[in-house]
Design a protein around this motif. Structure first.
Motif, mmCIF file in Angstrom:
data_model
loop_
_atom_site.group_PDB
_atom_site.id
_atom_site.type_symbol
_atom_site.label_atom_id
_atom_site.label_comp_id
_atom_site.label_asym_id
_atom_site.label_seq_id
_atom_site.Cartn_x
_atom_site.Cartn_y
_atom_site.Cartn_z
ATOM 1 N N ARG A 176 0.963 -1.411 -7.323
ATOM 2 C CA ARG A 176 -0.357 -0.848 -7.636
ATOM 3 C C ARG A 176 -1.130 -1.800 -8.544
ATOM 4 N NH1 ARG A 176 -2.164 4.893 -6.783
ATOM 5 N NH2 ARG A 176 -4.264 4.880 -7.647
ATOM 6 N N ALA A 177 -0.452 -2.381 -9.520
ATOM 7 C CA ALA A 177 -1.102 -3.324 -10.421
ATOM 8 C C ALA A 177 -1.603 -4.561 -9.676
ATOM 9 C CB ALA A 177 -0.138 -3.739 -11.532
ATOM 10 N N ALA A 178 -0.882 -4.965 -8.625
ATOM 11 C CA ALA A 178 -1.302 -6.119 -7.830
ATOM 12 C C ALA A 178 -2.617 -5.832 -7.111
ATOM 13 C CB ALA A 178 -0.215 -6.491 -6.825
ATOM 14 N N LEU A 179 -2.719 -4.648 -6.483
ATOM 15 C CA LEU A 179 -3.964 -4.275 -5.807
ATOM 16 C C LEU A 179 -5.117 -4.179 -6.807
ATOM 17 C CD1 LEU A 179 -2.664 -1.520 -3.341
ATOM 18 C CD2 LEU A 179 -3.167 -3.919 -2.841
ATOM 19 N N GLU A 180 -4.832 -3.602 -7.963
ATOM 20 C CA GLU A 180 -5.878 -3.453 -8.976
ATOM 21 C C GLU A 180 -6.306 -4.811 -9.529
ATOM 22 O OE1 GLU A 180 -4.392 -0.674 -11.852
ATOM 23 O OE2 GLU A 180 -4.646 1.054 -10.512
ATOM 24 N N ALA A 181 -5.376 -5.749 -9.636
ATOM 25 C CA ALA A 181 -5.707 -7.076 -10.154
ATOM 26 C C ALA A 181 -6.751 -7.764 -9.286
ATOM 27 C CB ALA A 181 -4.441 -7.939 -10.230
ATOM 28 N N ILE A 182 -6.615 -7.601 -7.970
ATOM 29 C CA ILE A 182 -7.597 -8.193 -7.065
ATOM 30 C C ILE A 182 -8.970 -7.571 -7.309
ATOM 31 C CG2 ILE A 182 -8.218 -8.512 -4.639
ATOM 32 C CD1 ILE A 182 -5.171 -8.426 -4.015
ATOM 33 N N ASN A 188 0.827 -1.207 0.000
ATOM 34 C CA ASN A 188 0.000 0.000 0.000
ATOM 35 C C ASN A 188 0.862 1.258 0.000
ATOM 36 O OD1 ASN A 188 -2.659 -1.344 0.278
ATOM 37 N ND2 ASN A 188 -1.842 -1.968 2.259
ATOM 38 N N VAL A 189 1.938 1.225 0.778
ATOM 39 C CA VAL A 189 2.832 2.385 0.857
ATOM 40 C C VAL A 189 3.453 2.670 -0.504
ATOM 41 C CG1 VAL A 189 4.933 3.299 1.914
ATOM 42 C CG2 VAL A 189 3.314 1.968 3.299
ATOM 43 N N LEU A 190 3.970 1.635 -1.161
ATOM 44 C CA LEU A 190 4.592 1.810 -2.476
ATOM 45 C C LEU A 190 3.568 2.201 -3.533
ATOM 46 C CD1 LEU A 190 7.198 -1.100 -2.681
ATOM 47 C CD2 LEU A 190 7.670 1.323 -3.019
ATOM 48 N N ALA A 191 2.414 1.521 -3.525
ATOM 49 C CA ALA A 191 1.383 1.798 -4.535
ATOM 50 C C ALA A 191 0.905 3.236 -4.458
ATOM 51 C CB ALA A 191 0.210 0.837 -4.371
ATOM 52 N N ALA A 192 0.896 3.804 -3.265
ATOM 53 C CA ALA A 192 0.408 5.181 -3.076
ATOM 54 C C ALA A 192 1.396 6.225 -3.586
ATOM 55 C CB ALA A 192 0.108 5.425 -1.599
ATOM 56 N N THR A 193 2.614 5.801 -3.922
ATOM 57 C CA THR A 193 3.617 6.770 -4.393
ATOM 58 C C THR A 193 3.493 7.066 -5.886
ATOM 59 O OG1 THR A 193 5.290 5.064 -4.868
ATOM 60 C CG2 THR A 193 5.252 5.996 -2.628
ATOM 61 N N VAL A 237 -8.276 -3.876 4.287
ATOM 62 C CA VAL A 237 -7.840 -2.723 5.090
ATOM 63 C C VAL A 237 -7.152 -1.671 4.215
ATOM 64 C CG1 VAL A 237 -7.599 -4.108 7.180
ATOM 65 C CG2 VAL A 237 -5.618 -3.778 5.697
ATOM 66 N N SER A 238 -6.825 -2.022 2.986
ATOM 67 C CA SER A 238 -6.187 -1.087 2.067
ATOM 68 C C SER A 238 -7.209 -0.086 1.536
ATOM 69 C CB SER A 238 -5.553 -1.840 0.891
ATOM 70 O OG SER A 238 -5.151 -0.936 -0.124
ATOM 71 N N ASP A 239 -7.105 1.167 1.992
ATOM 72 C CA ASP A 239 -8.013 2.203 1.492
ATOM 73 C C ASP A 239 -7.843 2.397 -0.012
ATOM 74 O OD1 ASP A 239 -8.837 2.540 4.075
ATOM 75 O OD2 ASP A 239 -7.985 4.546 4.349
ATOM 76 N N LEU A 240 -6.604 2.332 -0.463
ATOM 77 C CA LEU A 240 -6.343 2.544 -1.889
ATOM 78 C C LEU A 240 -7.055 1.485 -2.729
ATOM 79 C CD1 LEU A 240 -2.919 3.501 -3.417
ATOM 80 C CD2 LEU A 240 -4.362 1.818 -4.532
ATOM 81 N N MET A 241 -6.964 0.221 -2.307
ATOM 82 C CA MET A 241 -7.607 -0.840 -3.080
ATOM 83 C C MET A 241 -9.126 -0.746 -2.992
ATOM 84 S SD MET A 241 -6.994 -4.953 -3.170
ATOM 85 C CE MET A 241 -7.830 -5.404 -1.666
ATOM 86 N N MET A 242 -9.650 -0.424 -1.820
ATOM 87 C CA MET A 242 -11.098 -0.331 -1.678
ATOM 88 C C MET A 242 -11.661 0.836 -2.497
ATOM 89 S SD MET A 242 -12.189 -2.875 0.093
ATOM 90 C CE MET A 242 -10.972 -3.749 -0.921
#
Length: 496
Positions: free
Chosen positions: A376-382, A328-333, A412-417
């Motif tokens: 970021r692509a991993a979170l989006e894939a889900i 989440n930290v990396l994806a948010a950058t 719990v990932s706000d970015l993914m939700m």
């Protein structure tokens, strides 16, 4: 004397125990990971003793942390990874082979032959399932066919078989109860969800003796007492329920049309369809949602094999993150994935594609792509996989979904939700308690013993933590989803 419920959550990568009070507050938690075995590509196994010992140890640890006396334990509820299957000697208790895990693809050829032989429609009509290596029946057949002497011993009644709930209850009760519940039985591809019986035609098809299978009961009832010499206390084992159905109940999805998505090792979406099984036109599963008070309710289910396990892969195999939260930290950058799309078909693709031979793919890589884009692509894939399911579910049921309830570790990932809400164009509701799986098992155990009085009392417990409203424009939403579909086509074994 104040009493408490012990919830056991036996998962794919770890065993957990949670102590709950009357207000469904967590008093103590214990968790332990156990080893995964990958003997060949696509094969996944567990040591059954690791499953039992890890679950027993965290239960004792949680009870000790909560400083409970044996008399304070009202009941034990069990929820479990589904489809994972174990065969063992009924006299010695020794497993004849490792547990074959739900993710394991070794029996894909058995499922393919069932389809080639024209048995697919019959199986779907009886079980609500599509012939696939995912389900327990083909795994039982593989053990009987490949372990020397196993079939002969099974036919003589010397072996017992069961999913993880059955194995745990048999062990925790001191070998007194060989039982399962409707939600686990219906995932074996051997159980008729209409007649609510082990099906003779299906047993004959896979050459599995009926005598090795457990008795099937409600998800909420007293199956046996724990053995004090093993557990340290004697209390009713009063619920058994597959993990996804437990989360459905824990999310208070007790009305027809309620939908939840659990973001665990896999990612699973269920819609409560009430007392009527709904046939899917999109290769979703028709399954039993719960057995309660002598009645069953049904659900539509979409299954993503790799959800949170994708984050674990980034950590353990690629080594680009040190902890799960780092993703989440990396994806948010970065503002987006820079065109990178991950299709995590490490063990094939589930609904709605059902391609056992698809394998993981990363597309859109350029010199500018870095580990933040991959995260970021991993979170989006889900989230993309969840959209695949929900779109099919809406069409099958004819119900327009106003919101999606979410749970599981990755939610719990706000970015993914937020991306999930954006790509669905649907509000996403995250509860205060995201551990709805073990909560569901605990609630059902308490209902069985009268600790809680009714489902209505339990519905009042569910509380919202956050609501994510969609704010992506339709043009962007369509373009992003088209990118995903194109990537999936490249991944599939037939290149479709």
């Amino acid at each position: 004397m104040e009493k408490f419920i012990v919830g056991l959550d036996q998962g794919t990568t770890s065993s957990r125990a949670v102590i709950f009070n009357k207000k469904v507050e967590k008093i103590a938690v214990a968790q332990r990971e156990f080893q995964q075995y990958f003997p060949k590509p696509g094969w996944v196994e567990h040591n059954p003793e690791d499953i039992f010992i890890s679950q027993l140890s965290v239960m004792k640890e949680a009870v000790m942390k909560a400083d409970l006396s044996p008399e304070q334990i009202e009941a034990v509820g069990i929820t479990n990874q589904r489809e994972t299957v174990i065969l063992w000697d009924k006299n010695t208790g020794k497993p004849v082979y490792n547990a074959i895990v739900w993710q394991c693809r070794r029996t894909a050829d058995i499922a393919d032959k069932l389809i080639a032989d024209g048995k697919g429609e019959m199986i779907r009509q009886k079980t609500g399932l599509i012939p696939d290596a995912y389900f327990s029946g083909t795994k039982i057949k593989w053990i009987l066919d490949n372990v020397p002497g196993a079939r002969e011993r099974a036919e003589k009644g010397e072996l017992l078989a069961g999913t993880v709930d059955t194995w745990l209850t048999w062990r925790l009760s001191g070998r007194k109860a060989h039982v399962t519940d409707y939600t686990n039985a219906c995932r074996t591809m051997l159980y008729n969800i209409h007649t609510l019986e082990w099906d003779d035609e299906l047993l004959a098809l896979l050459n599995i003796p009926r005598c090795i299978l457990p008795e099937v009961k409600d998800s909420s009832c007293v199956y046996a007492m724990t053995d004090k010499s093993i557990c340290g206390f004697e209390a009713p084992i009063a619920s058994m329920i597959g993990d996804q159905q437990a989360a459905l109940f824990g999310q208070a999805c007790v009305n027809k049309g309620d939908v939840k998505s659990t973001y665990g090792t896999g990612c699973f979406m269920l819609m409560n369809t009430g007392d009527t099984p709904v046939e899917s036109k999109h290769k979703l599963l028709t399954t039993i949602a719960i057995g309660l008070n002598g009645k069953v309710e049904y659900a539509l289910e979409g299954s993503v094999f790799i959800g949170g396990a994708l984050i674990k892969w980034l950590r353990d195999q690629l080594g680009i993150i040190n902890t799960a939260n780092d993703v989440n930290v990396l994806a948010a950058t970065v503002p987006d994935s820079n065109g990178v799309i991950i299709v995590p078909a490490f063990t094939g693709l589930g609904a709605p594609y059902w391609d056992s031979y698809a394998r993981g793919t990363i597309v859109g890589l350029t010199r500018g792509a870095n580990k933040a884009h991959i995260c970021r692509a991993a979170l989006e894939a889900i989230a993309f996989q969840v959209k695949d399911e929900l779109d099919c579910m809406k069409e099958d049921s004819g119900i327009e979904i106003a919101s999606l309830k979410v749970d599981g570790g990755a939610c719990v990932s706000d970015l993914m939700m937020q991306f999930q809400a954006d790509i669905l164009n649907t509000a996403v509701y995250r509860p205060e308690n995201t551990e709805t799986t073990v909560t569901g098992a605990a609630l059902l155990a308490g209902l069985a013993t009268g600790y809680w009085s009714s489902k209505d009392e339990l519905k009042k417990i569910w509380k919202i933590n956050a609501i994510f409203e969609p704010n992506m424009d339709q043009e962007t939403r369509t373009a992003r989803y088209d990118q995903w579909i194109n990537a999936v086509k490249r991944t599939m074994s037939k290149g479709e």
